[in-house]
Write a protein that holds these residues in place. Sequence first.
Motif, PDB file in Angstrom:
ATOM      1  N   ILE A 302       0.873  -1.188   0.000  1.00  0.00           N
ATOM      2  CA  ILE A 302       0.000   0.000   0.000  1.00  0.00           C
ATOM      3  C   ILE A 302       0.899   1.223   0.000  1.00  0.00           C
ATOM      4  N   ASP A 303       0.591   2.174  -0.841  1.00  0.00           N
ATOM      5  CA  ASP A 303       1.392   3.403  -0.876  1.00  0.00           C
ATOM      6  C   ASP A 303       0.442   4.599  -0.912  1.00  0.00           C
ATOM      7  N   ILE A 304       0.702   5.544  -0.042  1.00  0.00           N
ATOM      8  CA  ILE A 304      -0.163   6.732   0.001  1.00  0.00           C
ATOM      9  C   ILE A 304       0.105   7.554  -1.260  1.00  0.00           C
ATOM     10  N   PHE A 307       1.891  11.745  -1.430  1.00  0.00           N
ATOM     11  CA  PHE A 307       2.077  12.057  -0.008  1.00  0.00           C
ATOM     12  C   PHE A 307       2.976  13.277   0.171  1.00  0.00           C
ATOM     13  N   LYS A 308       3.889  13.429  -0.739  1.00  0.00           N
ATOM     14  CA  LYS A 308       4.785  14.595  -0.650  1.00  0.00           C
ATOM     15  C   LYS A 308       3.961  15.884  -0.686  1.00  0.00           C
ATOM     16  N   GLU A 309       2.943  15.897  -1.572  1.00  0.00           N
ATOM     17  CA  GLU A 309       2.106  17.101  -1.678  1.00  0.00           C
ATOM     18  C   GLU A 309       1.281  17.302  -0.411  1.00  0.00           C
ATOM     19  N   ILE A 310       0.854  16.183   0.190  1.00  0.00           N
ATOM     20  CA  ILE A 310       0.090  16.298   1.449  1.00  0.00           C
ATOM     21  C   ILE A 310       0.967  16.978   2.487  1.00  0.00           C
ATOM     22  N   ASN A 311       2.200  16.516   2.589  1.00  0.00           N
ATOM     23  CA  ASN A 311       3.141  17.126   3.532  1.00  0.00           C
ATOM     24  C   ASN A 311       3.356  18.597   3.200  1.00  0.00           C
ATOM     25  N   ASP A 312       3.561  18.870   1.924  1.00  0.00           N
ATOM     26  CA  ASP A 312       3.845  20.243   1.511  1.00  0.00           C
ATOM     27  C   ASP A 312       2.653  21.156   1.780  1.00  0.00           C
ATOM     28  N   GLY A 315       1.427  20.214   6.000  1.00  0.00           N
ATOM     29  CA  GLY A 315       2.450  20.113   7.044  1.00  0.00           C
ATOM     30  C   GLY A 315       2.726  18.666   7.439  1.00  0.00           C
ATOM     31  N   HIS A 316       3.884  18.475   8.040  1.00  0.00           N
ATOM     32  CA  HIS A 316       4.325  17.115   8.387  1.00  0.00           C
ATOM     33  C   HIS A 316       3.477  16.464   9.469  1.00  0.00           C
ATOM     34  N   GLN A 317       2.916  17.317  10.348  1.00  0.00           N
ATOM     35  CA  GLN A 317       2.122  16.716  11.429  1.00  0.00           C
ATOM     36  C   GLN A 317       0.882  16.017  10.872  1.00  0.00           C
ATOM     37  N   GLY A 319       0.732  14.919   7.866  1.00  0.00           N
ATOM     38  CA  GLY A 319       1.306  13.747   7.186  1.00  0.00           C
ATOM     39  C   GLY A 319       1.452  12.574   8.158  1.00  0.00           C
ATOM     40  N   ASP A 320       1.951  12.904   9.345  1.00  0.00           N
ATOM     41  CA  ASP A 320       2.118  11.846  10.358  1.00  0.00           C
ATOM     42  C   ASP A 320       0.755  11.246  10.760  1.00  0.00           C
ATOM     43  N   GLU A 321      -0.245  12.111  10.871  1.00  0.00           N
ATOM     44  CA  GLU A 321      -1.579  11.607  11.253  1.00  0.00           C
ATOM     45  C   GLU A 321      -2.123  10.660  10.184  1.00  0.00           C
ATOM     46  N   ILE A 322      -1.779  10.975   8.934  1.00  0.00           N
ATOM     47  CA  ILE A 322      -2.265  10.119   7.841  1.00  0.00           C
ATOM     48  C   ILE A 322      -1.558   8.757   7.872  1.00  0.00           C
ATOM     49  N   ILE A 323      -0.277   8.787   8.239  1.00  0.00           N
ATOM     50  CA  ILE A 323       0.436   7.503   8.388  1.00  0.00           C
ATOM     51  C   ILE A 323      -0.206   6.684   9.522  1.00  0.00           C
ATOM     52  N   ALA A 324      -0.558   7.388  10.615  1.00  0.00           N
ATOM     53  CA  ALA A 324      -1.213   6.695  11.730  1.00  0.00           C
ATOM     54  C   ALA A 324      -2.563   6.136  11.280  1.00  0.00           C
ATOM     55  N   GLY A 344       8.437   1.531   5.174  1.00  0.00           N
ATOM     56  CA  GLY A 344       9.286   2.721   5.106  1.00  0.00           C
ATOM     57  C   GLY A 344       8.453   3.867   4.581  1.00  0.00           C
ATOM     58  N   GLY A 345       8.818   5.116   4.888  1.00  0.00           N
ATOM     59  CA  GLY A 345       8.111   6.293   4.374  1.00  0.00           C
ATOM     60  C   GLY A 345       6.608   6.118   4.361  1.00  0.00           C
ATOM     61  N   ASP A 346       6.023   6.149   3.150  1.00  0.00           N
ATOM     62  CA  ASP A 346       4.559   6.012   3.049  1.00  0.00           C
ATOM     63  C   ASP A 346       4.167   4.673   2.438  1.00  0.00           C
ATOM     64  N   GLU A 347       5.044   3.682   2.589  1.00  0.00           N
ATOM     65  CA  GLU A 347       4.749   2.355   2.026  1.00  0.00           C
ATOM     66  C   GLU A 347       4.518   1.318   3.125  1.00  0.00           C
TER      67      GLU A 347
HETATM   68  N1  LIG Z   1       4.874  13.295   7.469  1.00  0.00           N
HETATM   69  C1  LIG Z   1       5.738  12.315   7.157  1.00  0.00           C
HETATM   70  N2  LIG Z   1       6.212  12.220   5.889  1.00  0.00           N
HETATM   71  C2  LIG Z   1       7.055  11.231   5.568  1.00  0.00           C
HETATM   72  C3  LIG Z   1       7.478  10.286   6.527  1.00  0.00           C
HETATM   73  N3  LIG Z   1       8.305   9.412   5.899  1.00  0.00           N
HETATM   74  C4  LIG Z   1       8.397   9.785   4.623  1.00  0.00           C
HETATM   75  N4  LIG Z   1       7.619  10.892   4.389  1.00  0.00           N
HETATM   76  C5  LIG Z   1       7.450  11.624   3.150  1.00  0.00           C
HETATM   77  O1  LIG Z   1       6.672  10.835   2.259  1.00  0.00           O
HETATM   78  C6  LIG Z   1       6.899  11.337   0.966  1.00  0.00           C
HETATM   79  C7  LIG Z   1       6.875  10.196  -0.029  1.00  0.00           C
HETATM   80  O2  LIG Z   1       6.812  10.759  -1.283  1.00  0.00           O
HETATM   81  P1  LIG Z   1       7.186  10.033  -2.581  1.00  0.00           P
HETATM   82  O3  LIG Z   1       7.716   8.649  -2.294  1.00  0.00           O
HETATM   83  O4  LIG Z   1       8.050  10.917  -3.399  1.00  0.00           O
HETATM   84  O5  LIG Z   1       5.857   9.800  -3.370  1.00  0.00           O
HETATM   85  P2  LIG Z   1       4.430  10.452  -3.267  1.00  0.00           P
HETATM   86  O6  LIG Z   1       4.472  11.915  -3.101  1.00  0.00           O
HETATM   87  O7  LIG Z   1       3.646   9.718  -2.241  1.00  0.00           O
HETATM   88  O8  LIG Z   1       3.869  10.150  -4.705  1.00  0.00           O
HETATM   89  P3  LIG Z   1       3.337   8.787  -5.274  1.00  0.00           P
HETATM   90  O9  LIG Z   1       3.856   7.683  -4.430  1.00  0.00           O
HETATM   91  O10 LIG Z   1       3.898   8.716  -6.665  1.00  0.00           O
HETATM   92  O11 LIG Z   1       1.881   8.877  -5.272  1.00  0.00           O
HETATM   93  C8  LIG Z   1       8.211  12.114   0.981  1.00  0.00           C
HETATM   94  O12 LIG Z   1       7.956  13.490   0.772  1.00  0.00           O
HETATM   95  C9  LIG Z   1       8.726  11.884   2.409  1.00  0.00           C
HETATM   96  O13 LIG Z   1       9.366  13.039   2.928  1.00  0.00           O
HETATM   97  C10 LIG Z   1       7.009  10.444   7.863  1.00  0.00           C
HETATM   98  O14 LIG Z   1       7.328   9.673   8.769  1.00  0.00           O
HETATM   99  N5  LIG Z   1       6.147  11.464   8.128  1.00  0.00           N
END
Ligand SMILES: Nc1nc2c(ncn2[C@@H]2O[C@H](COP(=O)(O)OP(=O)(O)OP(=O)(O)O)[C@@H](O)[C@H]2O)c(=O)[nH]1
Length: 445
Positions: A302-304, A307-312, A315-317, A319-324, A344-347
């Motif tokens: 599963i990959d969000i 997610f980078k745009e969500i963070n951008d 904000g990262h907080q 983003g963290d809630e979405i991971i939770a 790892g990351g959003d996977e």
């Molecule tokens: N908030 C938060 N962000 C994280 C964490 N770990 C990784 N990320 C972010 O997750 C993002 C993953 O983005 P990418 O792998 O480039 O892909 P994406 O934006 O999800 O795009 P697609 O996978 O192509 O849909 C990166 O911007 C990381 O900085 C975390 O623990 N918390």
Amino acid sequence: MKILIIEYSKTFAHLLQKTLRTIGMEFEYYSNTKQGLERCKQVKFSAITISHENSKNYQVFAKNIKELPHYNHCPIYLFTSQFSQDLLIEAFNANITEVFAKQNFLSIIHSLKRSALLENIASQAKILYVDDSLAQSSNTILQLQQIGYQVKHVSNASNAIDLIEHNQFDLAIVDLILDKGDSGLSVVKYIRALSDDIQQQMPVIVLTNDADKARLLDVFLIGGNDYMIKPVHFDELNLRIRSLIMHYREYRETKLENNKLEKIALTDELSNLYNRHGFNETSRHTFDYASRKKLPIAFMLIDIDLFKEINDNFGHQIGDEIIAAVGSVLNSCLRQQDIAARWGGDEFLVFFSDCDEQNARTVAQRIQHKFNLKTAKYQCSCSIGLVALDQINQREFSQLYDLADQALYEAKERGRNQVVMHDLSGNITMISNGPSITGSNNLMQ
Ligand SMILES: Nc1nc2c(ncn2[C@@H]2O[C@H](COP(=O)(O)OP(=O)(O)OP(=O)(O)O)[C@@H](O)[C@H]2O)c(=O)[nH]1
């Protein structure tokens, strides 16, 4: 729990008092044995410390103390600046429990703390007493209850086993020969075969009428921790109980602490799923089992999405809630035997054992749907790559991962927010699109 301190050195007395105060232990301090002895006649202390001024002084004091009612088992610790083997022997002969070099301050404190714990054991301990002769055991049980133990008495092995199943005991006292051919041995065997690591280590004192040395030593072979010949001497029984319970408590605390640390080491803090290490540790057994039993399995990545745009954007907080949120969605959709991890990351990945293709599809769609709904506020979605096999058939974990990864790649390529499956014939097919995402913050556009 109160300690009596008799100390001639003002500096050492000060250090000792300060340390005991810091760790919350109660004490009374006197600078001579006369006052100390008088106080012992009025109050029951749990341990006594006396500093070595000269041999006669501490020996007379120890003798007087041991003659006081209720003081025959009170530990007396001798502190000295000139530790020697001769002093040690002399002190043991004079009823001193332990001799400490004053320089060894930490072990002094450790022993005092231990005395405090021993003293308090009875008030929190639960004992199972298995004996068919109430005439012999009732007096002992009464005495144990009087000093604060909770005692459950049964007269046969099956009632004892029943109680162990539903209670947490700190110790069992088991008569070896019970009525009607019954034996305490079956209780000991039952305890040692318990699946719970902690309960399995419950200390057991075996009571026996047989004074034959070889028979007595057999007690250790059958899993007993200690034995006593009937009729038991109560003070001796009590000291043995306290010491065994104390060790059991220490074991229990260490075990629980280790379990906690192990959980921390295997868990991803944000999602509360396994981390990579946790997945590798826990999946191996399930993987081998499924392989051996030729069970159908499924593997999911599963990959969000974006997610980078969500963070951008949020904000990262957030983003963290979405991971939770992925963690809580997975925990609500999976069976106990499914193993989910944040890779790892959003996977994220999930390994399903004994799960056919149809079930895997249904669960994947449910996960996607629930996740999208839960994070709809942020216009968030996820893509899922799925592989379902009717058996593992000598495939390695990495091969399953690659198959699911190809499906996930396809899901992303086809526009994200969908479940794509790699089927048995090697075909990649889209199973479903997630719910449509609308709104001004639609990051999927
Ligand atoms: N908030 C938060 N962000 C994280 C964490 N770990 C990784 N990320 C972010 O997750 C993002 C993953 O983005 P990418 O792998 O480039 O892909 P994406 O934006 O999800 O795009 P697609 O996978 O192509 O849909 C990166 O911007 C990381 O900085 C975390 O623990 N918390």
